[in-house]
Write an enzyme that holds these catalytic residues in place. Sequence first.
Site, PDB file in Angstrom:
ATOM      1  N   GLY A  21       7.339  -2.584  -6.099  1.00  0.00           N
ATOM      2  CA  GLY A  21       6.042  -2.369  -6.741  1.00  0.00           C
ATOM      3  C   GLY A  21       6.046  -2.637  -8.439  1.00  0.00           C
ATOM      4  CG  ASP A 142      -0.015   4.383  -8.413  1.00  0.00           C
ATOM      5  OD1 ASP A 142      -1.457   4.089  -8.185  1.00  0.00           O
ATOM      6  OD2 ASP A 142       0.602   3.822  -8.041  1.00  0.00           O
TER       7      ASP A 142
END
Length: 417
Positions: A21, A142
């Site tokens: 990521g 997130d």
Amino acid sequence: MLKDTQLIGNRYRLVERIGRGGMGEVYEALDRLTGQSVALKRVAVDSEKSTASSKNASRDFRLALAQEFRTLASLRHPNIISVLDYGFDAARQPFFTLELLHNAQPIVRYAANEEFPRQLELLVQMLHALAYLHRRGIVHRDVKPDNVMVVADQVKVLDFGLAIAREHTEDSSATVGTIAYMAPEVLQSEPTSEASDLYAVGVISYELFGGKHPFHTESLSTLLQEVLLTVPDTQPLLVDDSLKSIVSKLLAKKPEQRPATANDVIQMFIDSGHYPPRPEAVSIRESYLQAARFVGREPELQRLSASLSGLLNGVGESWLIAGESGIGKSRLLDEIRTQAVVNGVLVLRGQAISEGGRPYELWREALRLLSLQGEIDDDDAMILRSLIPDLPALLGRYIPDTPPQTPPERLMVAIEQ
């Protein structure tokens, strides 16, 4: 598959990459010290952002990052993934390890075929996790289905906190992947807050109850416009008006129009009549007691910090830290350990009880970790096996048993080596 020799901190052997990521890569790794498989995340720090004009500034960044790691490692909650260890590799790049989740699924995928009561239970578990994080002053930043996993019917929230790491790793390409769960104020470059996390809960709730995202996600420009300007239509949701109202409040455009806390949302579910009030689980109650903040002991920490500075300049010292149980000795040691790790100092830890322990008990666990740090010849390994019975497994080779009646002086020489 990675090379068998790829080690992190001489302790973790990387097995295979299992994720990637904006903040770095995640690997399955073998913890050589415990023999357990863990998840190891290598944080890809931007060298241009993290390298400052002075060594002190660079160290301050690593210290701030290590303090974030330490905070995460102190969190213990049944609905939050456990951070186990942290440190910096040989290239001074940060990493941390977590419990490895087997057969985990994102909450939306897992709940797709579940009945409504089970979907609501999963949402409440997620809210309990966020309430705990927010109580500790940690904004997730997130929240999205891929960061809310379900394992054996239990929610595990992951990839939370790490504001310092995100500041030094995120770029536009890393941000695009989660725009669909970003609150309007975040897209307008306003600070992320608890209310921003709750907005993402609203998006996930909409997906659970309606089977689709509240906005059109096919076009980035359309998505951005709808997130900022369009009031989501809750009529397609397969729930009654009371729950539709809760979802609408979570998806409010302005943060002050949303529920104030995650616990408030849980109470709204209870008030709707769909979620019966329940006594707080013992595991949740204890989680708030196990992660108290470090306060006081500044003079003691300053003295130990000065001693650490001396060590870095070749002057060693020994300290005795004594006092009654519960006055902060362990937390003080945790603080100085963080500073030591940041400076590349190997930290060994042992534990013993005043009565009933084995000989050299204080040294046994420390020697297990120390045995992974360098080469040990067969003669010393054979002597050390009396204190480290699993040394053959740690070193990955055959080691004969310790000869009977080995002189204590020989054992001391092996320890020193």
